[in-house]
Write an enzyme that holds these catalytic residues in place. Sequence first.
Site, mmCIF file in Angstrom:
data_model
loop_
_atom_site.group_PDB
_atom_site.id
_atom_site.type_symbol
_atom_site.label_atom_id
_atom_site.label_comp_id
_atom_site.label_asym_id
_atom_site.label_seq_id
_atom_site.Cartn_x
_atom_site.Cartn_y
_atom_site.Cartn_z
ATOM 1 N N PHE A 1 10.182 104.526 2.659
ATOM 2 C CA PHE A 1 10.595 104.792 1.283
ATOM 3 C C PHE A 1 9.530 105.660 0.612
ATOM 4 O O PHE A 1 8.361 105.272 0.514
ATOM 5 C CB PHE A 1 10.777 103.488 0.505
ATOM 6 C CG PHE A 1 12.049 102.780 0.835
ATOM 7 C CD1 PHE A 1 13.252 103.185 0.255
ATOM 8 C CD2 PHE A 1 12.059 101.730 1.732
ATOM 9 C CE1 PHE A 1 14.437 102.547 0.559
ATOM 10 C CE2 PHE A 1 13.251 101.072 2.046
ATOM 11 C CZ PHE A 1 14.440 101.490 1.462
ATOM 12 N N ILE A 2 9.934 106.817 0.137
ATOM 13 C CA ILE A 2 9.009 107.767 -0.468
ATOM 14 C C ILE A 2 9.130 107.678 -1.997
ATOM 15 O O ILE A 2 10.241 107.771 -2.538
ATOM 16 C CB ILE A 2 9.312 109.209 0.003
ATOM 17 C CG1 ILE A 2 9.414 109.267 1.544
ATOM 18 C CG2 ILE A 2 8.260 110.179 -0.516
ATOM 19 C CD1 ILE A 2 8.175 108.815 2.280
ATOM 20 N N HIS B 1 20.237 113.890 6.896
ATOM 21 C CA HIS B 1 20.915 112.594 7.044
ATOM 22 C C HIS B 1 22.033 112.739 8.085
ATOM 23 O O HIS B 1 22.891 113.627 7.951
ATOM 24 C CB HIS B 1 21.506 112.158 5.700
ATOM 25 C CG HIS B 1 22.161 110.798 5.765
ATOM 26 N ND1 HIS B 1 21.441 109.621 5.709
ATOM 27 C CD2 HIS B 1 23.462 110.443 5.904
ATOM 28 C CE1 HIS B 1 22.274 108.595 5.799
ATOM 29 N NE2 HIS B 1 23.510 109.060 5.916
ATOM 30 N N ASP C 1 20.535 107.902 -0.601
ATOM 31 C CA ASP C 1 21.317 108.975 0.034
ATOM 32 C C ASP C 1 22.434 109.485 -0.876
ATOM 33 O O ASP C 1 23.535 109.800 -0.420
ATOM 34 C CB ASP C 1 21.926 108.495 1.366
ATOM 35 C CG ASP C 1 20.882 107.958 2.323
ATOM 36 O OD1 ASP C 1 19.744 108.431 2.259
ATOM 37 O OD2 ASP C 1 21.210 107.067 3.134
ATOM 38 N N TRP D 1 49.592 118.460 63.084
ATOM 39 C CA TRP D 1 48.685 117.852 64.050
ATOM 40 C C TRP D 1 47.961 118.850 64.949
ATOM 41 O O TRP D 1 47.111 118.474 65.733
ATOM 42 C CB TRP D 1 49.437 116.835 64.922
ATOM 43 C CG TRP D 1 50.791 117.281 65.409
ATOM 44 C CD1 TRP D 1 52.001 116.914 64.896
ATOM 45 C CD2 TRP D 1 51.085 118.160 66.513
ATOM 46 N NE1 TRP D 1 53.031 117.499 65.597
ATOM 47 C CE2 TRP D 1 52.483 118.271 66.598
ATOM 48 C CE3 TRP D 1 50.295 118.858 67.432
ATOM 49 C CZ2 TRP D 1 53.119 119.057 67.557
ATOM 50 C CZ3 TRP D 1 50.920 119.643 68.386
ATOM 51 C CH2 TRP D 1 52.309 119.744 68.450
ATOM 52 N N ALA E 1 48.604 114.456 59.672
ATOM 53 C CA ALA E 1 49.578 114.142 60.716
ATOM 54 C C ALA E 1 49.367 112.718 61.219
ATOM 55 O O ALA E 1 48.237 112.288 61.451
ATOM 56 C CB ALA E 1 49.455 115.126 61.865
ATOM 57 N N VAL F 1 58.148 108.032 55.373
ATOM 58 C CA VAL F 1 57.769 107.079 54.325
ATOM 59 C C VAL F 1 56.700 107.671 53.409
ATOM 60 O O VAL F 1 56.933 107.938 52.231
ATOM 61 C CB VAL F 1 57.274 105.748 54.936
ATOM 62 C CG1 VAL F 1 56.809 104.799 53.825
ATOM 63 C CG2 VAL F 1 58.371 105.095 55.760
ATOM 64 N N GLN G 1 57.431 111.483 52.414
ATOM 65 C CA GLN G 1 58.576 111.537 51.500
ATOM 66 C C GLN G 1 58.198 111.013 50.119
ATOM 67 O O GLN G 1 58.622 111.559 49.098
ATOM 68 C CB GLN G 1 59.725 110.714 52.079
ATOM 69 C CG GLN G 1 61.043 110.888 51.327
ATOM 70 C CD GLN G 1 61.587 112.310 51.439
ATOM 71 O OE1 GLN G 1 61.712 112.863 52.527
ATOM 72 N NE2 GLN G 1 61.894 112.919 50.299
ATOM 73 N N CYS H 1 50.375 127.878 65.248
ATOM 74 C CA CYS H 1 51.473 128.320 64.376
ATOM 75 C C CYS H 1 51.919 129.740 64.681
ATOM 76 O O CYS H 1 53.108 130.046 64.682
ATOM 77 C CB CYS H 1 51.046 128.236 62.911
ATOM 78 S SG CYS H 1 50.438 126.640 62.393
ATOM 79 N N GLU I 1 61.118 128.185 69.118
ATOM 80 C CA GLU I 1 59.686 128.029 69.332
ATOM 81 C C GLU I 1 59.419 126.861 70.274
ATOM 82 O O GLU I 1 60.034 125.800 70.156
ATOM 83 C CB GLU I 1 59.032 127.767 67.969
ATOM 84 C CG GLU I 1 57.533 127.583 67.970
ATOM 85 C CD GLU I 1 56.980 127.298 66.575
ATOM 86 O OE1 GLU I 1 55.836 127.697 66.312
ATOM 87 O OE2 GLU I 1 57.695 126.675 65.752
ATOM 88 N N SER I 2 58.480 127.065 71.210
ATOM 89 C CA SER I 2 58.092 125.950 72.086
ATOM 90 C C SER I 2 56.926 125.170 71.508
ATOM 91 O O SER I 2 56.820 123.969 71.678
ATOM 92 C CB SER I 2 57.710 126.472 73.470
ATOM 93 O OG SER I 2 56.449 127.154 73.428
#
Length: 919
Positions: free
Chosen positions: A109-110, A126, A162, A590, A616, A649, A652, A724, A821-822
């Site tokens: 306190f001043i 403040h 204040d 995979w 996979a 499962v 999906q 791929c 495709e194989s």
Amino acid sequence: MYSCAQIYRRFSTSQALLDRMRVAIIGQSTFAGEVYKQLVKDGHKIVGVFTVPDQGSREDPLATVAASDGVDVFKIKSWRKKGVALPDVLEQYMSIEPELNVMPFCTQFIPMEVINHPKNKSICYHPSILPRHRGASSINWTLMCGDKKAGFSIFWADDGLDTGPILLQREVDVDPNDTVDSLYNRFMYPEGIKAMAEAVKLVSDGKAPKITQPAEGATYDPMLNKKELCKINWDQSAEDIHNFIRGLDSSPGAWTVMDGKEVKLFGSKMFSGSSAEGQEVQLEGLTTPGVIHKDGLLLTGKDGKKLNVARISVDGKMMNASKYGAAAETSETVELTAQEQEVAEKMRETWKAILNMDVADDLDFFKAGAGSMDVVRLVEETKEKAGVSLENEDVYMATTFKEFVQVMVLKMRGGDTKPVFEYDAIKMHVNNMDIEFPNQLFIDGQFVDATSGKFLKSINPATEELICDVHAAGKEDVDRAVAAAKKAFYEGPWGTMNARDRGTLIFRLADLMEQHKEELATIETIDSGAVYTLALKTHVGMSIDTWRYFAGWCDKIEGSTIPINNARPNHNLTITKKEPIGVCGLVTPWNYPLMMLSWKMAACLAAGNTVVIKPAQVSPLTALKFAELSVRAGIPPGVISVLPGTGSVCGQAIADHKDVRKLGFTGSTEIGQVIMKSCAVSNLKKVSLELGGKSPFIIFADCDLDKAVRMGMSSVFFNKGENCIAAGRLFVEEAIHDEFVKRVVEECKKMVIGDPLNRGTAHGPQNHKAHFDKLLEYIDIGLKEGATLMYGGKRVDRPGYFLHPTVFTNVEDHMFIAKEESFGPIMVISKFGNGQVEEVVARANNTEYGLASGVMTKDISKALLVSEKLDAGTCFVNTYNKTDVAAPFGGFKQSGFGKDLGREALHEYLKTKTITFEY
């Protein structure tokens, strides 16, 4: 002799020095010290500093910085007695003849005799937006009351209530999880220093306003220096409880009684989930028990909503709330090297400078008087002197000097101070090394059992022996993973992280993958049948390259500015932003388990998304090992979830989930069609598909025949044909056809077939039995349709799914093997007439697939023409299989759409927002 100009400049400089405003600073703390420095920098004359007495041997930072400049420092215990100013203190103050008192942070306190003495009176900082929250604990009450705005006021000082006129104010939005520390660090402290300097300049220039505070909205809040004011009242909403706790974080701390002990709570956040599994604890006054779980202490408010507390203090010792009730962790003391000891001593000097006292190993930082701003300083100086970045939490959790040094050194060595990540690992000794990997689902940063209790069997294709059982995810597990991913994106650190910081984490993940590359390659080999040397170079090597490539893109994702017509007389500006999509689902094949994960997920995370991936079902082990490494790299919980399971499962459920906003799939065209339909019906989620192929490879007579044979072999037999972009059909010009076939057969006879872990093996087993059986059926169809079997076509006489490299010739366009495709080591060769360029291109394009293609010729014009005409996403000229992380990869027609790799891959995981301004 001086010129008139020199005399004028010298006079002006002297006059400016005389004109400097004489300022007294009254206050304390690091903040006051920084305000002092700024005022000196701005040219004001500080004629005296009034601060608090030393605490023990610790001098206030304001006193230290002022004394170092030779400024008079007065350490005042009290300014008045029984409300009357002390004469000796007043005399000291009057002796410096200030023109303005500046009070940056003052707890004393001043007297009004001091406040009103200077000709320019006194200004005070403040930490609230006055007239709201008057009082010494204003910033705390701002948060405890749930205010949406915080800020500070600089006002003309009055009698300590204040209520003086406002000079200036600044405000900021309050984040839902802000604490006193975070508000100070990001706004109140840095902006407060600037504003104090601005206020002094306004006073000096005679332009400082005096705005009377309004009576409306005024509050006066008590100082939080009484214990009863800091006790938590549980009879309120979860948000009110959260606000109360964060308003007292980190000092003095909100407290309650838990299991009969007084406990302080810190690090509160609202909890978005419904519940958490863990140990129940009783809190005095709280009807619903608290739950100690892996992320902290879960609490329930009166309204049924929940909040989570990260840290608690028990008996004066801070700990992670998740560790409450657990046996104390013991860890060996790290022995310091000479260099580390040298750094530790530098940090001891830093502690000494902050605390202003000698520092023994057992000295507690906070018990010695340190506050939150001292934590900030310590963290910054640790970064500067030790070269490591600590978090504020590290300091709060390691409060003694010895504990602090241990944490710092662990980080210097590249370690982590967080608890060791553990799981029930599958351990094996194989390939002359010890390996370990998970077999559970990975959800929200933890390995957990599948809710269904179902398992997949992981079989080693080289031996047909069981490696381990792997938990199989069901719909409930997908729901849990998506919820965690959604939370991580919208509420966790990932969604708010700087792009460059995100890149740093991804780089760290790539580094960890490189450190574990031999282990990853070994797991890939036993789980998928990949030849180890190829797994090391391609399956793992290209995965690492992919993560590093996309890590570099994180902070380079940019929008654009677009010139649009102005709505005159105003002006307009349009910009675009590239934003992450949110939760993404990935379903990968995979044949390259780790590489396909990396091709998709690296771009996905670099763009800022979170991800749920189903690897996979026959080869999930490297994906699970990758999940482990992601935790060790520091990827936050929920950002990555890995769910082994069946496509019907688990896959999906991901495709159908309404909170998944993007799905990336690699697999067959038939399954891709199912997925695309599910994505449309569920929520119109964005989708990218890399599907089947029947890639044509045209070999002209003017080619380099030796190279054509090498490329032909690689195009079909690379990765035992499970590729791929494998050349599903070779078109060989008549003039070289027989010689080409002869050489190919000779090369096939040289191929070493056997144990994929053997460094000399060139051709390993097919991935799994169902696929192996389909390849035998494929060969049988080719024979029945009249194609000529030149080599192979049968199983290798040994355990495992080994198939001899197979070569068919005289394959006509109508045959099954010419069209389908194989996905295995079966070369299908068709002859075309000499010079029939257009005809062979037409035959090559007569397919619903368009993934890749190739051409071998020395004629550059022919190469350009044919590569232009081939209807495929990739075309190789005088090479094959030459993919790169920087080159986009994806197909046309029923081979799918969207791109992996390269810059274009990022766009698959971003959305574009257009923003138009008018001004």
